[in-house]
Motif scaffolding. Structure first.
Motif, PDB file in Angstrom:
ATOM      1  N   ALA A 134       0.861  -1.180   0.000  1.00  0.00           N
ATOM      2  CA  ALA A 134       0.000   0.000   0.000  1.00  0.00           C
ATOM      3  C   ALA A 134       0.898   1.231   0.000  1.00  0.00           C
ATOM      4  O   ALA A 134       1.632   1.455   0.966  1.00  0.00           O
ATOM      5  CB  ALA A 134      -0.921   0.008   1.216  1.00  0.00           C
ATOM      6  N   GLY A 135       0.855   2.003  -1.066  1.00  0.00           N
ATOM      7  CA  GLY A 135       1.732   3.152  -1.153  1.00  0.00           C
ATOM      8  C   GLY A 135       3.186   2.723  -1.073  1.00  0.00           C
ATOM      9  O   GLY A 135       3.633   1.836  -1.797  1.00  0.00           O
ATOM     10  N   ARG A 155       1.783  -0.065   9.576  1.00  0.00           N
ATOM     11  CA  ARG A 155       2.385   0.328   8.303  1.00  0.00           C
ATOM     12  C   ARG A 155       3.884   0.111   8.388  1.00  0.00           C
ATOM     13  O   ARG A 155       4.570   0.760   9.176  1.00  0.00           O
ATOM     14  CB  ARG A 155       2.089   1.796   7.985  1.00  0.00           C
ATOM     15  CG  ARG A 155       0.652   2.086   7.604  1.00  0.00           C
ATOM     16  CD  ARG A 155       0.417   3.587   7.465  1.00  0.00           C
ATOM     17  NE  ARG A 155       1.504   4.228   6.717  1.00  0.00           N
ATOM     18  CZ  ARG A 155       2.135   5.351   7.109  1.00  0.00           C
ATOM     19  NH1 ARG A 155       1.777   5.936   8.239  1.00  0.00           N
ATOM     20  NH2 ARG A 155       3.096   5.859   6.371  1.00  0.00           N
ATOM     21  N   THR A 187      -6.640  -4.559   0.199  1.00  0.00           N
ATOM     22  CA  THR A 187      -6.135  -4.213  -1.123  1.00  0.00           C
ATOM     23  C   THR A 187      -6.226  -2.706  -1.320  1.00  0.00           C
ATOM     24  O   THR A 187      -7.248  -2.097  -0.997  1.00  0.00           O
ATOM     25  CB  THR A 187      -6.955  -4.917  -2.219  1.00  0.00           C
ATOM     26  OG1 THR A 187      -6.842  -6.335  -2.062  1.00  0.00           O
ATOM     27  CG2 THR A 187      -6.475  -4.527  -3.607  1.00  0.00           C
ATOM     28  N   GLN A 188      -5.157  -2.106  -1.831  1.00  0.00           N
ATOM     29  CA  GLN A 188      -5.208  -0.688  -2.142  1.00  0.00           C
ATOM     30  C   GLN A 188      -6.002  -0.477  -3.427  1.00  0.00           C
ATOM     31  O   GLN A 188      -5.715  -1.086  -4.457  1.00  0.00           O
ATOM     32  CB  GLN A 188      -3.809  -0.103  -2.300  1.00  0.00           C
ATOM     33  CG  GLN A 188      -3.827   1.397  -2.555  1.00  0.00           C
ATOM     34  CD  GLN A 188      -2.440   2.018  -2.572  1.00  0.00           C
ATOM     35  OE1 GLN A 188      -1.430   1.327  -2.559  1.00  0.00           O
ATOM     36  NE2 GLN A 188      -2.390   3.348  -2.609  1.00  0.00           N
ATOM     37  N   ASP A 191      -6.790   5.723  -3.665  1.00  0.00           N
ATOM     38  CA  ASP A 191      -6.203   6.242  -2.427  1.00  0.00           C
ATOM     39  C   ASP A 191      -6.885   5.664  -1.193  1.00  0.00           C
ATOM     40  O   ASP A 191      -6.787   6.214  -0.101  1.00  0.00           O
ATOM     41  CB  ASP A 191      -6.295   7.772  -2.401  1.00  0.00           C
ATOM     42  CG  ASP A 191      -7.735   8.286  -2.478  1.00  0.00           C
ATOM     43  OD1 ASP A 191      -8.663   7.464  -2.690  1.00  0.00           O
ATOM     44  OD2 ASP A 191      -7.944   9.502  -2.338  1.00  0.00           O
ATOM     45  N   LYS A 192      -7.565   4.515  -1.380  1.00  0.00           N
ATOM     46  CA  LYS A 192      -8.261   3.877  -0.264  1.00  0.00           C
ATOM     47  C   LYS A 192      -7.794   2.434  -0.078  1.00  0.00           C
ATOM     48  O   LYS A 192      -7.156   1.848  -0.956  1.00  0.00           O
ATOM     49  CB  LYS A 192      -9.776   3.915  -0.494  1.00  0.00           C
ATOM     50  CG  LYS A 192     -10.334   5.309  -0.727  1.00  0.00           C
ATOM     51  CD  LYS A 192     -11.837   5.295  -0.894  1.00  0.00           C
ATOM     52  CE  LYS A 192     -12.354   6.670  -1.290  1.00  0.00           C
ATOM     53  NZ  LYS A 192     -11.993   7.715  -0.324  1.00  0.00           N
ATOM     54  N   ILE A 193      -8.134   1.881   1.064  1.00  0.00           N
ATOM     55  CA  ILE A 193      -7.911   0.463   1.347  1.00  0.00           C
ATOM     56  C   ILE A 193      -9.261  -0.230   1.421  1.00  0.00           C
ATOM     57  O   ILE A 193     -10.139   0.187   2.183  1.00  0.00           O
ATOM     58  CB  ILE A 193      -7.153   0.266   2.683  1.00  0.00           C
ATOM     59  CG1 ILE A 193      -5.742   0.825   2.591  1.00  0.00           C
ATOM     60  CG2 ILE A 193      -7.110  -1.223   3.047  1.00  0.00           C
ATOM     61  CD1 ILE A 193      -4.833   0.126   1.607  1.00  0.00           C
ATOM     62  N   TYR A 223      -6.257   6.129   3.335  1.00  0.00           N
ATOM     63  CA  TYR A 223      -4.873   5.706   3.525  1.00  0.00           C
ATOM     64  C   TYR A 223      -3.951   6.906   3.316  1.00  0.00           C
ATOM     65  O   TYR A 223      -4.178   7.695   2.397  1.00  0.00           O
ATOM     66  CB  TYR A 223      -4.503   4.579   2.543  1.00  0.00           C
ATOM     67  CG  TYR A 223      -3.260   3.831   2.985  1.00  0.00           C
ATOM     68  CD1 TYR A 223      -3.358   2.855   3.960  1.00  0.00           C
ATOM     69  CD2 TYR A 223      -2.008   4.154   2.474  1.00  0.00           C
ATOM     70  CE1 TYR A 223      -2.229   2.185   4.410  1.00  0.00           C
ATOM     71  CE2 TYR A 223      -0.878   3.491   2.920  1.00  0.00           C
ATOM     72  CZ  TYR A 223      -0.988   2.512   3.892  1.00  0.00           C
ATOM     73  OH  TYR A 223       0.126   1.865   4.350  1.00  0.00           O
ATOM     74  N   PRO A 224      -2.986   7.121   4.219  1.00  0.00           N
ATOM     75  CA  PRO A 224      -2.464   6.185   5.227  1.00  0.00           C
ATOM     76  C   PRO A 224      -3.107   6.279   6.611  1.00  0.00           C
ATOM     77  O   PRO A 224      -2.706   5.545   7.521  1.00  0.00           O
ATOM     78  CB  PRO A 224      -0.995   6.582   5.300  1.00  0.00           C
ATOM     79  CG  PRO A 224      -1.009   8.053   5.061  1.00  0.00           C
ATOM     80  CD  PRO A 224      -2.085   8.283   4.047  1.00  0.00           C
TER      81      PRO A 224
END
Length: 412
Positions: A134-135, A155, A187-188, A191-193, A223-224
């Motif tokens: 993620a990112g 994270r 799952t990303q 810009d969201k999870i 996210y984040p």
């Protein structure tokens, strides 16, 4: 009922219990060229020594999965701890120890100029059941199945190989129905999870049972910051994914596809009336697309999908349960076209696979997009099978001696 960590153990395909079913068909699929010729990368093959219980994986590296032989004998990097799972992000290979409730090591490797794994860091983290890029991070989530009402997220910055953020999610409040929200993956998406979850009772003697087998949920987080924004709900399927099985994929268009294995239970018995199927969330939306419904169970003649690997251009490799009533049992491979809703059994592989490489981190689609590689263990030995995506035909490629393949991950 099997313990949940044994479910994970089957998902990773450690090969301690090998399939007695070997393929005796002679199939001549097209010759598959080495994808590495056009894309410099290395493959990490995790292999568990055969005939040894509770022994850690050995990590082997190779540039070619299509042919040849590699062996664990006197080679590879031995992992500490019996249960390991693997992920690659930003050119690094991460090995996470499943500590069965205790803290586990997170070991980071990079590739040397010679293409060998070199340890770059090693630190302790909580044992987690969810882990995903993620990112710039690897997002991990520890999900208690009983007792504590909060799941903990972390994270891990992939460049720094350390925890840079953490927080908690009240999973009882999230479920909102008297049960607990047990995340199956994350799952990303933009810009969201997106984090699908099962609703479970969380109390003995039916910890993973549910009174709500005919519904599905996906929690949407920013996210984040990991702030809960909403829950996407649907009643056309049961829950999305399953324990240690990623139920989501994002295609090149930015659309999200989600599958339900339809394996919900209550009091140890199958529950629910909905079939195993794919549903969709269109790019930029946070609602299920009611115009899309792919009934895989119907197309496969009554089988259920327990895992998937996205192949590109709308196609996905499916891991189908040979016994629809046994979510821990052997699988058979198939290729589906999610756009056209077609289903084709893969030929050239065993029709009942008891032990194989993990589906959640299989990123071994060739550079030209024509081939996917899967590790399969049988009584006769362990091979990487090269599957031609267009024809759904496979042939044996790299042979792995001295161990059963548990995972294959491409590191660029």
């Amino acid at each position: 009922m099997k313990k949940p960590y044994l479910h994970w153990f089957f998902v990773l395909g450690t090969g301690l219990f090998l399939s007695a079913c070997s393929d005796d068909k002679t199939i001549e699929p097209p010759i598959i060229t080495d994808p590495v010729a056009t894309a410099p990368s290395r493959y990490v093959v995790a292999s568990a020594p055969v005939g040894s219980s509770g022994v850690a994986d050995y990590l082997l590296t190779t540039s070619d999965l299509s042919q040849g032989t590699i062996s664990t004998v006197g080679k590879g990097i031995e992992q500490d701890g019996s249960y390991r799972y693997y992920i690659t992000h930003k050119g690094k290979f991460f090995s996470l120890l499943y500590g069965q409730g205790n803290p586990g090591a997170v070991t980071t490797y990079t590739l040397s100029e010679a293409g060998e794994l070199v340890k770059s860091s090693d630190f302790q983290s909580e044992t987690v059941q969810v882990f995903a890029p993620a990112g710039d991070d690897i997002l991990t989530i520890k999900v208690p199945r009983s007792g504590n009402e909060s799941a903990s997220w972390f994270r891990i910055n992939a460049d720094q190989s350390k925890i840079v953020g953490e927080g908690q999610i009240n999973i009882v409040r999230l479920a909102g129905n008297g049960e607990r929200a047990h995340f199956t993956w994350a799952t990303q998406v933009g810009d969201k999870i997106f984090a699908p979850y099962m609703s479970i009772k969380g109390a003995a003697p039916d910890v993973f049972g549910t009174a709500y087998p005919d519904s599905s949920w996906i929690a949407v987080f920013s996210y984040p910051a990991m702030q809960l924004e909403k829950v996407i709900k649907d009643n056309r399927t049961s829950f999305i994914g399953s324990y240690f099985n990623n139920g989501l994929l994002v295609d090149e268009n930015g659309d999200t596809y989600a599958f339900s294995p339809a394996v919900a239970t209550s009091s140890g018995k199958p529950a629910g009336t909905k079939p195993s199927a794919f549903v969709r969330i269109k790019k930029g939306t946070t609602e299920f697309d009611q115009s899309y419904y792919f009934n895989v169970q119907e197309k496969s003649g009554g089988k259920k999908v327990i895992g998937q690997t996205y192949l590109g251009k709308g196609k996905s490799l499916l891991y189908m349960l040979t016994d629809a009533a046994n979510q821990y049992g052997p699988t058979r491979l198939a290729i589906s076209d999610l756009y056209n809703q077609t289903f084709t059994w893969v030929t050239g592989t065993p029709e009942s696979i008891a032990s194989r490489s993990a589906s959640y981190n299989n990123n071994t689609v060739s550079a030209d997009g024509k081939t996917i590689f899967v590790g399969i263990n049988t009584d006769a030995g362990s091979w990487v099978y090269a599957i031609d995506i267009a024809t759904a035909t496979a042939r044996q490629g790299l042979k792995v001696e001295g161990g059963a393949i548990t995972a294959i991950v491409k590191v660029k």
